[in-house]
Design a protein around this motif. Structure first.
Motif, PDB file in Angstrom:
ATOM      1  N   THR A  33     -63.863 -58.266  69.127  1.00  0.00           N
ATOM      2  CA  THR A  33     -63.449 -57.807  70.464  1.00  0.00           C
ATOM      3  C   THR A  33     -64.033 -58.663  71.572  1.00  0.00           C
ATOM      4  O   THR A  33     -63.938 -58.315  72.743  1.00  0.00           O
ATOM      5  CB  THR A  33     -63.896 -56.347  70.706  1.00  0.00           C
ATOM      6  OG1 THR A  33     -65.262 -56.236  70.318  1.00  0.00           O
ATOM      7  CG2 THR A  33     -63.076 -55.373  69.904  1.00  0.00           C
ATOM      8  N   HIS A  37     -73.013 -62.312  70.650  1.00  0.00           N
ATOM      9  CA  HIS A  37     -74.061 -62.481  71.652  1.00  0.00           C
ATOM     10  C   HIS A  37     -75.451 -62.389  71.030  1.00  0.00           C
ATOM     11  O   HIS A  37     -75.591 -62.211  69.808  1.00  0.00           O
ATOM     12  CB  HIS A  37     -73.866 -61.460  72.778  1.00  0.00           C
ATOM     13  CG  HIS A  37     -73.716 -60.041  72.310  1.00  0.00           C
ATOM     14  ND1 HIS A  37     -74.742 -59.332  71.720  1.00  0.00           N
ATOM     15  CD2 HIS A  37     -72.653 -59.197  72.327  1.00  0.00           C
ATOM     16  CE1 HIS A  37     -74.331 -58.111  71.425  1.00  0.00           C
ATOM     17  NE2 HIS A  37     -73.052 -57.997  71.771  1.00  0.00           N
ATOM     18  N   HIS A  40     -76.260 -59.486  68.744  1.00  0.00           N
ATOM     19  CA  HIS A  40     -75.827 -59.678  67.360  1.00  0.00           C
ATOM     20  C   HIS A  40     -76.802 -60.589  66.625  1.00  0.00           C
ATOM     21  O   HIS A  40     -77.175 -60.328  65.490  1.00  0.00           O
ATOM     22  CB  HIS A  40     -74.451 -60.346  67.309  1.00  0.00           C
ATOM     23  CG  HIS A  40     -73.362 -59.524  67.892  1.00  0.00           C
ATOM     24  ND1 HIS A  40     -72.637 -59.917  68.980  1.00  0.00           N
ATOM     25  CD2 HIS A  40     -72.871 -58.313  67.550  1.00  0.00           C
ATOM     26  CE1 HIS A  40     -71.739 -58.999  69.270  1.00  0.00           C
ATOM     27  NE2 HIS A  40     -71.869 -58.002  68.437  1.00  0.00           N
ATOM     28  N   GLY A 161     -77.617 -53.072  63.833  1.00  0.00           N
ATOM     29  CA  GLY A 161     -78.370 -52.601  64.978  1.00  0.00           C
ATOM     30  C   GLY A 161     -78.479 -51.077  64.939  1.00  0.00           C
ATOM     31  O   GLY A 161     -77.781 -50.409  64.180  1.00  0.00           O
ATOM     32  N   ASP A 163     -77.455 -48.791  66.887  1.00  0.00           N
ATOM     33  CA  ASP A 163     -76.251 -48.016  67.200  1.00  0.00           C
ATOM     34  C   ASP A 163     -75.416 -47.710  65.965  1.00  0.00           C
ATOM     35  O   ASP A 163     -74.583 -46.817  65.987  1.00  0.00           O
ATOM     36  CB  ASP A 163     -75.389 -48.781  68.220  1.00  0.00           C
ATOM     37  CG  ASP A 163     -74.950 -50.144  67.687  1.00  0.00           C
ATOM     38  OD1 ASP A 163     -75.820 -50.957  67.354  1.00  0.00           O
ATOM     39  OD2 ASP A 163     -73.739 -50.378  67.580  1.00  0.00           O
ATOM     40  N   LEU A 200     -81.174 -54.629  71.389  1.00  0.00           N
ATOM     41  CA  LEU A 200     -81.418 -55.584  72.472  1.00  0.00           C
ATOM     42  C   LEU A 200     -80.620 -55.143  73.698  1.00  0.00           C
ATOM     43  O   LEU A 200     -79.451 -54.783  73.586  1.00  0.00           O
ATOM     44  CB  LEU A 200     -80.986 -56.984  72.023  1.00  0.00           C
ATOM     45  CG  LEU A 200     -81.585 -58.116  72.847  1.00  0.00           C
ATOM     46  CD1 LEU A 200     -83.049 -58.337  72.465  1.00  0.00           C
ATOM     47  CD2 LEU A 200     -80.809 -59.404  72.649  1.00  0.00           C
ATOM     48  N   LYS A 207     -77.557 -51.315  76.437  1.00  0.00           N
ATOM     49  CA  LYS A 207     -77.312 -52.068  75.195  1.00  0.00           C
ATOM     50  C   LYS A 207     -76.420 -53.287  75.436  1.00  0.00           C
ATOM     51  O   LYS A 207     -75.353 -53.156  76.017  1.00  0.00           O
ATOM     52  CB  LYS A 207     -76.634 -51.156  74.170  1.00  0.00           C
ATOM     53  CG  LYS A 207     -76.212 -51.875  72.891  1.00  0.00           C
ATOM     54  CD  LYS A 207     -75.320 -51.007  72.028  1.00  0.00           C
ATOM     55  CE  LYS A 207     -74.699 -51.769  70.879  1.00  0.00           C
ATOM     56  NZ  LYS A 207     -73.799 -52.854  71.241  1.00  0.00           N
ATOM     57  N   LYS A 210     -70.433 -56.595  73.679  1.00  0.00           N
ATOM     58  CA  LYS A 210     -69.319 -57.479  74.026  1.00  0.00           C
ATOM     59  C   LYS A 210     -68.491 -56.889  75.145  1.00  0.00           C
ATOM     60  O   LYS A 210     -67.966 -57.588  75.986  1.00  0.00           O
ATOM     61  CB  LYS A 210     -68.376 -57.622  72.833  1.00  0.00           C
ATOM     62  CG  LYS A 210     -68.926 -58.283  71.631  1.00  0.00           C
ATOM     63  CD  LYS A 210     -67.808 -58.357  70.594  1.00  0.00           C
ATOM     64  CE  LYS A 210     -68.285 -57.979  69.214  1.00  0.00           C
ATOM     65  NZ  LYS A 210     -67.792 -56.672  68.780  1.00  0.00           N
ATOM     66  N   SER A 211     -68.338 -55.552  75.093  1.00  0.00           N
ATOM     67  CA  SER A 211     -67.358 -54.918  75.974  1.00  0.00           C
ATOM     68  C   SER A 211     -67.961 -54.418  77.282  1.00  0.00           C
ATOM     69  O   SER A 211     -67.292 -53.737  78.032  1.00  0.00           O
ATOM     70  CB  SER A 211     -66.693 -53.765  75.225  1.00  0.00           C
ATOM     71  OG  SER A 211     -67.681 -52.951  74.632  1.00  0.00           O
TER      72      SER A 211
HETATM   73  P1  ATP Z   1     -68.419 -53.604  71.151  1.00  0.00           P
HETATM   74  O1  ATP Z   1     -68.803 -53.606  72.600  1.00  0.00           O
HETATM   75  O2  ATP Z   1     -67.014 -54.104  70.872  1.00  0.00           O
HETATM   76  O3  ATP Z   1     -68.764 -52.336  70.416  1.00  0.00           O
HETATM   77  P2  ATP Z   1     -70.838 -54.801  70.214  1.00  0.00           P
HETATM   78  O4  ATP Z   1     -71.399 -55.817  71.111  1.00  0.00           O
HETATM   79  O5  ATP Z   1     -71.447 -53.437  70.209  1.00  0.00           O
HETATM   80  O6  ATP Z   1     -69.295 -54.754  70.519  1.00  0.00           O
HETATM   81  P3  ATP Z   1     -70.283 -54.673  67.398  1.00  0.00           P
HETATM   82  O7  ATP Z   1     -69.215 -55.526  66.808  1.00  0.00           O
HETATM   83  O8  ATP Z   1     -69.984 -53.243  67.681  1.00  0.00           O
HETATM   84  O9  ATP Z   1     -70.807 -55.378  68.743  1.00  0.00           O
HETATM   85  O10 ATP Z   1     -71.587 -54.753  66.494  1.00  0.00           O
HETATM   86  C1  ATP Z   1     -71.744 -55.678  65.430  1.00  0.00           C
HETATM   87  C2  ATP Z   1     -73.145 -55.588  64.856  1.00  0.00           C
HETATM   88  O11 ATP Z   1     -74.092 -56.072  65.817  1.00  0.00           O
HETATM   89  C3  ATP Z   1     -73.610 -54.161  64.533  1.00  0.00           C
HETATM   90  O12 ATP Z   1     -74.409 -54.211  63.389  1.00  0.00           O
HETATM   91  C4  ATP Z   1     -74.417 -53.767  65.722  1.00  0.00           C
HETATM   92  O13 ATP Z   1     -75.365 -52.773  65.423  1.00  0.00           O
HETATM   93  C5  ATP Z   1     -75.084 -55.091  66.088  1.00  0.00           C
HETATM   94  N1  ATP Z   1     -75.394 -55.115  67.506  1.00  0.00           N
HETATM   95  C6  ATP Z   1     -74.488 -55.115  68.525  1.00  0.00           C
HETATM   96  N2  ATP Z   1     -75.110 -55.105  69.706  1.00  0.00           N
HETATM   97  C7  ATP Z   1     -76.440 -55.108  69.451  1.00  0.00           C
HETATM   98  C8  ATP Z   1     -77.603 -55.090  70.284  1.00  0.00           C
HETATM   99  N3  ATP Z   1     -77.506 -55.070  71.588  1.00  0.00           N
HETATM  100  N4  ATP Z   1     -78.824 -55.094  69.686  1.00  0.00           N
HETATM  101  C9  ATP Z   1     -78.935 -55.105  68.341  1.00  0.00           C
HETATM  102  N5  ATP Z   1     -77.870 -55.116  67.502  1.00  0.00           N
HETATM  103  C10 ATP Z   1     -76.639 -55.117  68.046  1.00  0.00           C
END
Ligand code: ATP
Ligand code: MG
Length: 339
Positions: A33, A37, A40, A161, A163, A200, A207, A210-211
């Motif tokens: 999406t 970053h 991730h 992560g 979440d 992070l 948090k 991406k979105s």
């Molecule tokens: P979206 O906003 O589309 O939900 P996202 O940035 O949350 O995107 P995801 O694709 O939902 O990214 O998450 C992919 C993986 O990265 C998951 O294992 C998630 O826990 C981890 N992750 C995402 N954001 C973080 C963060 N800020 N800190 C630590 N781990 C993260």
């Protein structure tokens, strides 16, 4: 499982991984999406590469069926390759190319209640941030689809992560219920593996996502990274300390520098002392840019060779489909569907 428990469990798992990583089968994925970053990278990507290099079997899914907007599904692949995932050892594949995986969704959906799905805090949070008019069935059932993603290859470890902990609980529930309903030990109950940065924060102090427009992308230029970090939220205290409870934003920047430098956040904070937010941000910028320079260079090379990237995905898809087919066979046998 709450975060504290998951942190403790992760430490136990790290001890086992340190003895022998071979018994671990890893599955993870990132919805395409938007660009990957630093959340991730430090939350999960780094662990994937480390586990691969230690000899665990690693699967990385591109969950293209879970994308609500039009995107190029191969978009993350150059990042995966650039950070060091090796397609000779790691299977990189896409949902839409593995029909047998998606078929697991049907029996799995029968194992959870609508109330259980509605209660899931991550789904609630994602719905709140999705800016969609209505909640689709796909969004509500996302964690069950994820259970199919993880269980199709019988993964027993999922580097995620914080979440993702509620989602993983649903996977564990599905595995347990399937095994007990059909009286067969088909699926393992996978564990979450948290990194030292399970949550992070982004430049706005929530948090990094991406979105949410608060992320520092792996692919950002050095200048763009400097600009984003300069704009990150801090507080009015001049003294730099690492105190995530009381000073989440400053501590997040300290942690970011520490992770990029491979140092302890307490030492990084102590070195900065009374330097203030500007010095902290300079340190973070330099550390992140230095860490990412080789990744960015490799990424640019892969981006020029889309033919190779597509080939990696095609081969990964084939390997995943073979495994998914075998698991689906086992599932049908357990359910008495052999005709
Ligand atoms: P979206 O906003 O589309 O939900 P996202 O940035 O949350 O995107 P995801 O694709 O939902 O990214 O998450 C992919 C993986 O990265 C998951 O294992 C998630 O826990 C981890 N992750 C995402 N954001 C973080 C963060 N800020 N800190 C630590 N781990 C993260
Ligand atoms: Mg997310």
């Amino acid at each position: 499982m709450n975060t504290e428990l998951a942190v403790r469990r992760s430490a136990e798992l790290e001890a086992l991984i340190g003895q022998d990583a071979a018994p671990f089968r890893i599955l993870t994925g990132d919805r395409p999406t938007g660009p990957l970053h630093l959340g991730h990278y430090f939350g999960t990507l780094q662990n994937r590469v480390r586990l691969q290099d230690l000899g665990a079997e690693v699967f990385v899914l591109i969950p293209d069926y879970q994308v609500l907007t039009d995107r190029d599904t191969a978009e993350h692949l150059d990042d995966y390759l650039a950070i060091g995932l090796d397609p000779a050892r790691t299977v990189i594949f896409a949902h839409s190319a593995v029909p047998a995986l998606n078929q697991l969704l049907l029996p799995f959906l029968s194992l959870v209640s609508v109330a259980e799905l509605r209660r899931n805090p991550t789904v609630k949070d994602e719905i709140a941030h999705s800016r969609q008019q209505a909640v689709s069935g796909l969004m509500l059932t996302y964690p069950v689809h994820q259970a199919a993603d993880i269980l199709f290859c019988k993964a027993n470890l999922v580097p995620v992560g914080q979440d993702q902990l509620p989602h993983l609980e649903i996977t564990r529930l599905v595995a347990r219920r399937f095994n007990s309903r059909y009286g067969a030990a088909v699926f393992p109950e996978p564990d979450a593996l948290l990194s030292s940065a399970p949550l992070l924060l982004g430049t706005d102090g929530t948090k990094m996502s991406k979105s949410r427009g608060n992320a520092i992308a792996l692919a950002a230029s050095a200048d763009e990274t400097a600009r984003l970090i300069r704009g990150a939220k801090t507080d009015a205290e001049r003294y730099i300390s690492y105190d995530p409870q009381r000073r989440p934003e400053v501590s997040n920047l300290v942690l970011l520098a520490a992770l990029a430098l491979g140092r302890s956040p307490y030492d990084v904070a102590a070195d900065l002392g009374t330097g203030g937010a500007a010095a902290l941000k300079d340190t973070v910028t330099m550390a992140v840019n230095e860490l990412l320079a080789p990744v960015r260079a490799r990424r640019a090379e892969y981006a020029r060779d889309l033919g190779y990237v597509r080939r990696v995905l095609r081969e990964g898809n084939q390997r995943a489909e073979a495994i998914a087919g075998a698991t689906l066979d086992e599932v049908r046998t357990a359910m008495g569907m052999r005709y």
